[in-house]
Design a protein around this motif. Structure first.
Motif, PDB file in Angstrom:
ATOM      1  N   ALA A   3       0.820  -1.209   0.000  1.00  0.00           N
ATOM      2  CA  ALA A   3       0.000   0.000   0.000  1.00  0.00           C
ATOM      3  C   ALA A   3       0.851   1.256   0.000  1.00  0.00           C
ATOM      4  N   ILE A   4       0.211   2.357  -0.366  1.00  0.00           N
ATOM      5  CA  ILE A   4       0.759   3.680  -0.103  1.00  0.00           C
ATOM      6  C   ILE A   4      -0.139   4.331   0.938  1.00  0.00           C
ATOM      7  N   CYS A   5       0.429   5.261   1.705  1.00  0.00           N
ATOM      8  CA  CYS A   5      -0.344   6.013   2.689  1.00  0.00           C
ATOM      9  C   CYS A   5      -0.026   7.485   2.499  1.00  0.00           C
ATOM     10  N   VAL A   6      -1.072   8.266   2.193  1.00  0.00           N
ATOM     11  CA  VAL A   6      -0.889   9.678   1.865  1.00  0.00           C
ATOM     12  C   VAL A   6      -1.912  10.531   2.619  1.00  0.00           C
ATOM     13  N   SER A   7      -1.726  11.823   2.549  1.00  0.00           N
ATOM     14  CA  SER A   7      -2.689  12.761   3.129  1.00  0.00           C
ATOM     15  C   SER A   7      -3.950  12.791   2.267  1.00  0.00           C
ATOM     16  N   PRO A   8      -5.118  12.971   2.873  1.00  0.00           N
ATOM     17  CA  PRO A   8      -6.363  12.927   2.085  1.00  0.00           C
ATOM     18  C   PRO A   8      -6.471  14.030   1.042  1.00  0.00           C
TER      19      PRO A   8
ATOM     20  N   VAL B 153      -2.824  -0.842  -2.804  1.00  0.00           N
ATOM     21  CA  VAL B 153      -3.839  -0.304  -1.910  1.00  0.00           C
ATOM     22  C   VAL B 153      -3.547   1.165  -1.611  1.00  0.00           C
ATOM     23  N   VAL B 154      -4.586   1.975  -1.558  1.00  0.00           N
ATOM     24  CA  VAL B 154      -4.450   3.388  -1.215  1.00  0.00           C
ATOM     25  C   VAL B 154      -5.013   3.611   0.188  1.00  0.00           C
ATOM     26  N   ALA B 155      -4.150   4.071   1.090  1.00  0.00           N
ATOM     27  CA  ALA B 155      -4.551   4.403   2.459  1.00  0.00           C
ATOM     28  C   ALA B 155      -4.360   5.894   2.681  1.00  0.00           C
ATOM     29  N   VAL B 156      -5.201   6.455   3.551  1.00  0.00           N
ATOM     30  CA  VAL B 156      -5.075   7.866   3.918  1.00  0.00           C
ATOM     31  C   VAL B 156      -5.174   7.990   5.426  1.00  0.00           C
TER      32      VAL B 156
END
Length: 220
Positions: A41-46, A58-61
């Motif tokens: 996954a990547i995890c970024v700011s919304p 997967v996209v996580a925020v």
């Protein structure tokens, strides 16, 4: 756990970019690197959504990040909008002050609000900021997350002055949730040795910003 391969560990990694100065070009580079590394996954700011992520990534925020002091309804709205814009996972921050005060009903209500906002299919990870809490508080926050229907408990934002993940906190969190929830170790994990120690303590997901350097130490 000592026989984990690089590919095994990569499928446990949330490749993370949460710096305030991050640009859309930085997120594009994050996605390209994530694809190259084979992470989960990547995890970024919304605010960076929507993003163009390849199938299988997967996209996580984050929500209520990094202080957790946002109103629960604001966290819920932020999380719901992120899901509507293509995120599949949400890492929410609890009100750490409520946990320090021992007000676990408020912690529970906070998590429930976000859980209800994102629906049953989104993965919800609950950041408890373990370095700022006593062992008893860590346990109670993990129990609240489980009661509220979260999928993971997570150690840290990586932004708190008390520090990030520790082996001791991960072990305690893993013992508390007993395999019923995942445990995400995040914050300050910069070496292969640190990542291996977190996994051996019970982490099932790793939040890493320097994923390549960490993964290079695992055998192929």
């Amino acid at each position: 756990m000592t026989d984990l391969t690089r590919a095994d560990v990569a499928r446990m990694v949330d490749h993370t970019l949460l710096k305030p100065e991050a640009t859309h070009a930085d997120v594009d580079a994050l996605i390209a690197e994530a694809t190259d590394l084979g992470v989960l996954a990547i995890c970024v700011s919304p605010s960076m959504l929507p993003v163009r992520a390849p199938d299988g990534l997967v996209v996580a925020v984050v929500a209520g990040f990094p202080s957790g002091k946002h109103h629960s309804l604001v966290k819920g709205s932020e999380a719901r909008l992120a899901i509507q814009q293509g995120a599949q996972e949400v890492d929410m921050v609890i009100d750490v002050g409520a946990a320090i005060e021992g007000d676990y009903n408020s912690v529970l209500a906070d998590i429930l609000t976000v859980r209800e906002a994102v629906g049953d299919t989104a993965v919800l990870k609950v950041i408890i900021e373990s370095a700022a809490l006593t062992d008893d508080a860590i346990v109670e926050c993990c129990r609240a997350a489980e009661r509220a229907g979260a999928n993971f408990v997570k150690t840290s934002t990586g932004f708190h002055p008390s520090g990030g993940a520790s082996v001791e906190a991960v072990r305690l969190m893993a013992e508390t949730v007993g395999g019923r929830l995942g445990v995400k170790a995040s914050g300050g994990i910069r070496t292969t040795e640190a990542a291996r120690a977190m996994i051996e303590a019970g982490a099932t997901r790793l939040g890493l910003s320097g994923s390549r350097a960490v993964l290079e130490g695992f055998s192929s």
